[in-house]
Design a protein around this motif. Sequence first.
Motif, PDB file in Angstrom:
ATOM      1  N   ILE A   1     -14.775 -29.566  15.099  1.00 21.81           N
ATOM      2  CA  ILE A   1     -13.888 -30.335  15.978  1.00 21.81           C
ATOM      3  C   ILE A   1     -14.348 -31.775  16.077  1.00 21.81           C
ATOM      4  O   ILE A   1     -13.538 -32.705  16.020  1.00 21.81           O
ATOM      5  CB  ILE A   1     -13.826 -29.681  17.375  1.00 21.81           C
ATOM      6  CG1 ILE A   1     -13.081 -28.350  17.303  1.00 21.81           C
ATOM      7  CG2 ILE A   1     -13.159 -30.612  18.391  1.00 21.81           C
ATOM      8  CD1 ILE A   1     -13.220 -27.494  18.549  1.00 21.81           C
ATOM      9  N   LEU A   2     -15.657 -31.986  16.209  1.00 24.48           N
ATOM     10  CA  LEU A   2     -16.202 -33.338  16.302  1.00 24.48           C
ATOM     11  C   LEU A   2     -15.850 -34.154  15.070  1.00 24.48           C
ATOM     12  O   LEU A   2     -15.438 -35.319  15.172  1.00 24.48           O
ATOM     13  CB  LEU A   2     -17.725 -33.267  16.482  1.00 24.48           C
ATOM     14  CG  LEU A   2     -18.457 -34.600  16.642  1.00 24.48           C
ATOM     15  CD1 LEU A   2     -17.992 -35.323  17.901  1.00 24.48           C
ATOM     16  CD2 LEU A   2     -19.965 -34.381  16.686  1.00 24.48           C
ATOM     17  N   MET A   3     -15.981 -33.551  13.877  1.00 26.60           N
ATOM     18  CA  MET A   3     -15.653 -34.261  12.638  1.00 26.60           C
ATOM     19  C   MET A   3     -14.164 -34.542  12.528  1.00 26.60           C
ATOM     20  O   MET A   3     -13.741 -35.629  12.098  1.00 26.60           O
ATOM     21  CB  MET A   3     -16.150 -33.463  11.433  1.00 26.60           C
ATOM     22  CG  MET A   3     -17.674 -33.453  11.300  1.00 26.60           C
ATOM     23  SD  MET A   3     -18.252 -32.666   9.783  1.00 26.60           S
ATOM     24  CE  MET A   3     -17.951 -30.945  10.159  1.00 26.60           C
ATOM     25  N   LEU A   4     -13.347 -33.576  12.924  1.00 23.44           N
ATOM     26  CA  LEU A   4     -11.895 -33.769  12.877  1.00 23.44           C
ATOM     27  C   LEU A   4     -11.449 -34.869  13.834  1.00 23.44           C
ATOM     28  O   LEU A   4     -10.617 -35.717  13.494  1.00 23.44           O
ATOM     29  CB  LEU A   4     -11.183 -32.457  13.214  1.00 23.44           C
ATOM     30  CG  LEU A   4     -11.280 -31.360  12.154  1.00 23.44           C
ATOM     31  CD1 LEU A   4     -10.843 -30.017  12.736  1.00 23.44           C
ATOM     32  CD2 LEU A   4     -10.438 -31.707  10.936  1.00 23.44           C
TER      33      LEU A   4
ATOM     34  N   LYS B   1     -20.601 -23.900  15.439  1.00 21.38           N
ATOM     35  CA  LYS B   1     -19.989 -24.300  14.168  1.00 21.38           C
ATOM     36  C   LYS B   1     -18.591 -24.881  14.409  1.00 21.38           C
ATOM     37  O   LYS B   1     -18.205 -25.896  13.830  1.00 21.38           O
ATOM     38  CB  LYS B   1     -19.898 -23.108  13.215  1.00 21.38           C
ATOM     39  CG  LYS B   1     -21.220 -22.661  12.632  1.00 21.38           C
ATOM     40  CD  LYS B   1     -21.759 -23.670  11.639  1.00 21.38           C
ATOM     41  CE  LYS B   1     -23.025 -23.166  10.965  1.00 21.38           C
ATOM     42  NZ  LYS B   1     -23.592 -24.166  10.042  1.00 21.38           N
ATOM     43  N   ALA B   2     -17.815 -24.219  15.256  1.00 22.71           N
ATOM     44  CA  ALA B   2     -16.456 -24.671  15.548  1.00 22.71           C
ATOM     45  C   ALA B   2     -16.479 -26.029  16.239  1.00 22.71           C
ATOM     46  O   ALA B   2     -15.678 -26.920  15.914  1.00 22.71           O
ATOM     47  CB  ALA B   2     -15.752 -23.643  16.433  1.00 22.71           C
TER      48      ALA B   2
ATOM     49  N   GLU C   1      -7.621 -30.238  21.674  1.00 24.86           N
ATOM     50  CA  GLU C   1      -6.415 -30.828  21.097  1.00 24.86           C
ATOM     51  C   GLU C   1      -6.827 -31.776  19.975  1.00 24.86           C
ATOM     52  O   GLU C   1      -7.874 -32.428  20.049  1.00 24.86           O
ATOM     53  CB  GLU C   1      -5.632 -31.619  22.150  1.00 24.86           C
ATOM     54  CG  GLU C   1      -4.818 -30.773  23.091  1.00 24.86           C
ATOM     55  CD  GLU C   1      -3.860 -31.604  23.928  1.00 24.86           C
ATOM     56  OE1 GLU C   1      -2.829 -31.065  24.327  1.00 24.86           O
ATOM     57  OE2 GLU C   1      -4.153 -32.796  24.179  1.00 24.86           O
ATOM     58  N   LEU C   2      -6.007 -31.849  18.944  1.00 22.96           N
ATOM     59  CA  LEU C   2      -6.181 -32.798  17.853  1.00 22.96           C
ATOM     60  C   LEU C   2      -4.876 -33.591  17.788  1.00 22.96           C
ATOM     61  O   LEU C   2      -3.910 -33.136  17.180  1.00 22.96           O
ATOM     62  CB  LEU C   2      -6.466 -32.078  16.534  1.00 22.96           C
ATOM     63  CG  LEU C   2      -7.705 -31.168  16.527  1.00 22.96           C
ATOM     64  CD1 LEU C   2      -7.752 -30.344  15.248  1.00 22.96           C
ATOM     65  CD2 LEU C   2      -8.985 -31.986  16.666  1.00 22.96           C
ATOM     66  N   ILE C   3      -4.851 -34.734  18.468  1.00 21.33           N
ATOM     67  CA  ILE C   3      -3.594 -35.461  18.657  1.00 21.33           C
ATOM     68  C   ILE C   3      -3.201 -36.228  17.406  1.00 21.33           C
ATOM     69  O   ILE C   3      -3.731 -37.305  17.108  1.00 21.33           O
ATOM     70  CB  ILE C   3      -3.683 -36.428  19.860  1.00 21.33           C
ATOM     71  CG1 ILE C   3      -4.138 -35.687  21.117  1.00 21.33           C
ATOM     72  CG2 ILE C   3      -2.335 -37.101  20.094  1.00 21.33           C
ATOM     73  CD1 ILE C   3      -3.164 -34.628  21.594  1.00 21.33           C
ATOM     74  N   TYR C   4      -2.286 -35.655  16.639  1.00 14.66           N
ATOM     75  CA  TYR C   4      -1.686 -36.357  15.508  1.00 14.66           C
ATOM     76  C   TYR C   4      -0.380 -35.668  15.158  1.00 14.66           C
ATOM     77  O   TYR C   4      -0.153 -34.517  15.523  1.00 14.66           O
ATOM     78  CB  TYR C   4      -2.612 -36.377  14.287  1.00 14.66           C
ATOM     79  CG  TYR C   4      -2.799 -35.041  13.621  1.00 14.66           C
ATOM     80  CD1 TYR C   4      -1.965 -34.632  12.576  1.00 14.66           C
ATOM     81  CD2 TYR C   4      -3.806 -34.170  14.036  1.00 14.66           C
ATOM     82  CE1 TYR C   4      -2.134 -33.395  11.974  1.00 14.66           C
ATOM     83  CE2 TYR C   4      -3.982 -32.932  13.432  1.00 14.66           C
ATOM     84  CZ  TYR C   4      -3.143 -32.553  12.410  1.00 14.66           C
ATOM     85  OH  TYR C   4      -3.311 -31.326  11.812  1.00 14.66           O
TER      86      TYR C   4
ATOM     87  N   ALA D   1     -12.297 -38.209  12.379  1.00 15.67           N
ATOM     88  CA  ALA D   1     -11.373 -38.610  11.311  1.00 15.67           C
ATOM     89  C   ALA D   1     -10.056 -39.107  11.883  1.00 15.67           C
ATOM     90  O   ALA D   1      -9.482 -40.097  11.407  1.00 15.67           O
ATOM     91  CB  ALA D   1     -11.133 -37.426  10.372  1.00 15.67           C
ATOM     92  N   ILE D   2      -9.563 -38.451  12.932  1.00 13.77           N
ATOM     93  CA  ILE D   2      -8.308 -38.866  13.559  1.00 13.77           C
ATOM     94  C   ILE D   2      -8.467 -40.232  14.226  1.00 13.77           C
ATOM     95  O   ILE D   2      -7.613 -41.114  14.110  1.00 13.77           O
ATOM     96  CB  ILE D   2      -7.837 -37.811  14.582  1.00 13.77           C
ATOM     97  CG1 ILE D   2      -7.437 -36.522  13.860  1.00 13.77           C
ATOM     98  CG2 ILE D   2      -6.666 -38.328  15.412  1.00 13.77           C
ATOM     99  CD1 ILE D   2      -7.228 -35.344  14.779  1.00 13.77           C
ATOM    100  N   ALA D   3      -9.593 -40.408  14.937  1.00 13.66           N
ATOM    101  CA  ALA D   3      -9.840 -41.678  15.621  1.00 13.66           C
ATOM    102  C   ALA D   3      -9.950 -42.832  14.630  1.00 13.66           C
ATOM    103  O   ALA D   3      -9.545 -43.960  14.908  1.00 13.66           O
ATOM    104  CB  ALA D   3     -11.105 -41.576  16.459  1.00 13.66           C
ATOM    105  N   ALA D   4     -10.505 -42.557  13.453  1.00 15.32           N
ATOM    106  CA  ALA D   4     -10.717 -43.606  12.457  1.00 15.32           C
ATOM    107  C   ALA D   4      -9.466 -43.929  11.649  1.00 15.32           C
ATOM    108  O   ALA D   4      -9.402 -44.975  11.001  1.00 15.32           O
ATOM    109  CB  ALA D   4     -11.832 -43.188  11.509  1.00 15.32           C
TER     110      ALA D   4
END
Length: 231
Positions: free
Chosen positions: A153-156, A148-149, A32-35, A159-162
């Motif tokens: 995800i780690l970078m995304l 790779k995926a 999940e990418l919570i935004y 970015a969301i956390a920051a």
Amino acid sequence: MARYVESGALDAGITGHDWVVETGAAVEELSELIYAKQRLARVRWVLAVPEDSAIREPRHLEGKVIATEVVHITENYLAKHGVKARVEFSWGPPKSKCPQLADAIVEVTETGSSLRANRLRIVDTVLESATVFIMNRTAAADAWKREKAENLILMLQGAIAAASKVGLLLERPSRRSTGCPGSSTRAEEATISTLSDPDWVAVNTIIEEAVVRRFCQKLKAAKAQGIVEYP
């Protein structure tokens, strides 16, 4: 996007969990990418009716007309409640169809403010959703592609956390407590460095941007100086 990834046209993609459910796509949800548009939170697909409607719970939808962009999700919701109603696909915002063209709508919302502005009342939550990183199942079984995926995800996620935080760099007297005064940040979460003047130390920490203004006032009161805020 979910269909493209399911078919293998794309190895991976970013879409809403709601659209994975709506299309019935057989894909793997890696994270999940919570935004959302207004805040870092999940969104809800809700059943809503006009404020003066007699509909108070799902069973009251029997024989009614419901407008929505997520027809299959809505049909599954009705089936779960044992209700038979006509579900119509809405071209454009469903909220504009009620009450002239539909008795109820199933619409996505973050805060509910838009629904209230249109004099609509939420009856129930049909589905909670968040943005998800998805992969084709064959691609996900490939160790190189999956790594790779997961790196993406780690970078995304970083970015969301920051997005809601800032860094603070400051100097303060070394004889004071090792934490940042007035902060929820523990001492071990801040970087404290010695300066050429042994009576002073430099502190580097990360805090929520929403509290910076109030926090800086406390720092100044605690004799901090050279305060620098950075993204």
